[in-house]
Design an enzyme around this catalytic site. Structure first.
Site, PDB file in Angstrom:
ATOM      1  N   SER A   1      58.489  15.512  15.078  1.00 21.96           N
ATOM      2  CA  SER A   1      57.964  14.471  14.190  1.00 21.96           C
ATOM      3  C   SER A   1      58.018  14.878  12.722  1.00 21.96           C
ATOM      4  CB  SER A   1      56.524  14.126  14.579  1.00 21.96           C
ATOM      5  OG  SER A   1      56.466  13.603  15.883  1.00 21.96           O
TER       6      SER A   1
ATOM      7  N   HIS B   1      53.263  15.588  10.059  1.00 22.99           N
ATOM      8  CA  HIS B   1      53.877  14.403   9.474  1.00 22.99           C
ATOM      9  C   HIS B   1      53.908  14.500   7.944  1.00 22.99           C
ATOM     10  CE1 HIS B   1      52.626  11.877  13.256  1.00 22.99           C
ATOM     11  NE2 HIS B   1      53.489  12.832  13.528  1.00 22.99           N
TER      12      HIS B   1
END
Length: 297
Positions: free
Chosen positions: A189, A241
């Site tokens: 991610s 993230h």
């Protein structure tokens, strides 16, 4: 290789009666096709294949039938998809994403603060990018990578996209390791958010040669905001993230420049020679779908 036009040859001197005469100074030599020549994307598909292969290896090492007591359905825990044998998944109580045990991920390179800091295992900052918690996690991230990464690779080539992907993944791992110290973390991610960040910085850097810039900017900002907002939910590593996004955002300013256009030249570039946004209407929808999958992953 990218088949760009030879601007110097097309806009340069023209032969007249055996001699050469420079082009008129009033005619700015801007030649750019509305539909850009594109690289052939092969790195992103290879990354997808590598992640799938790595997941199979992880499941083989995990060997669910041998690491739990599996004596039938009489209230005891059972492997999921037992017909897969050694590749079967951990019980859903252990891993609802259809994947291996946390101990297997830990042994194979999952990100863990204690081992990185006190065990001097800095390599985990890299290896965790290639591990996934389960089939659901893997599919969500790989579909997102296909939707986002292939377009970028077609525009800028495998070298720059590969650098952004890897360094953003490591950047996400660093930030995650700094703030999450009581659990392990795996997944791509951070690297995927790096590609989103690079898309944003590329749009800002080459702003003056794009049309549809407002739509592209609003779409990217909405997608990024949704992803970061959902990252505030429990069990979601939003630090990876954010770290990946910031790394990709900064790298995009360096790696995704279009050197054939100087800053002053862009100010006078005719409208017909400017780049259209690399995403058509239906591709914005695909990008939004990729965003949703990235949230799931």
């Amino acid at each position: 290789m990218m088949g760009n036009r030879d601007l110097e040859r097309e806009g340069g001197a023209k032969p007249i009666n055996g001699s050469y005469q420079p082009p008129p100074t009033t005619a700015a030599p801007y030649y750019m096709e509305n539909s850009e020549s594109q690289w052939t994307s092969w790195l992103v598909p290879m990354i997808v294949v590598a992640n799938v292969a790595m997941f199979i290896v992880v499941m083989f090492v995990n060997n669910c039938p041998s690491n739990i007591n599996n004596f039938g359905s009489g209230g005891r825990r059972q492997c999921v998809a037992r017909f897969l044998g050694r590749l079967s998944f951990q019980p859903l109580q252990d891993n609802p994403l259809f994947g291996p045990s946390s101990s297997t991920l830990q042994n194979l390179g999952a990100l863990e603060w204690d081992k990185v800091v006190h065990g001097h295992q800095g390599w985990r900052l890299f290896t965790c990018i290639w591990l996934h918690a389960g089939v659901v996690h893997l599919l969500a991230n790989m579909l997102s990578l296909v939707f986002i990464g292939i377009r970028l690779e077609q525009q800028f080539g495998f070298v720059r996209v590969g650098i952004i992907y890897l360094l953003s993944g490591i950047g996400g791992s660093v930030l995650s390791c700094l703030f999450i110290q009581r659990s392990i973390s795996v997944g791509a991610s951070g690297a995927l958010f790096g590609l989103l960040g690079a898309m944003l910085s590329e749009l800002l850097t080459n702003w003056s040669i794009y049309t549809n810039k407002a739509a592209a900017l609003i779409t990217l900002i909405i997608i990024i905001a949704i992803n970061l907002a959902v990252g505030l939910l429990p069990h979601v590593d939003n630090y990876a993230h954010i770290g990946g996004f910031m790394s990709g955002f900064l790298l995009g300013f360096v790696l995704l420049l279009r050197p054939q256009f100087g800053w002053l030249e862009r100010q006078h570039l005719p409208a017909e020679g400017r780049l259209k946004s690399k995403f058509k209407a239906y591709q914005y929808v695909l990008l939004l779908i990729a965003s949703i999958l990235l949230i799931v992953g």
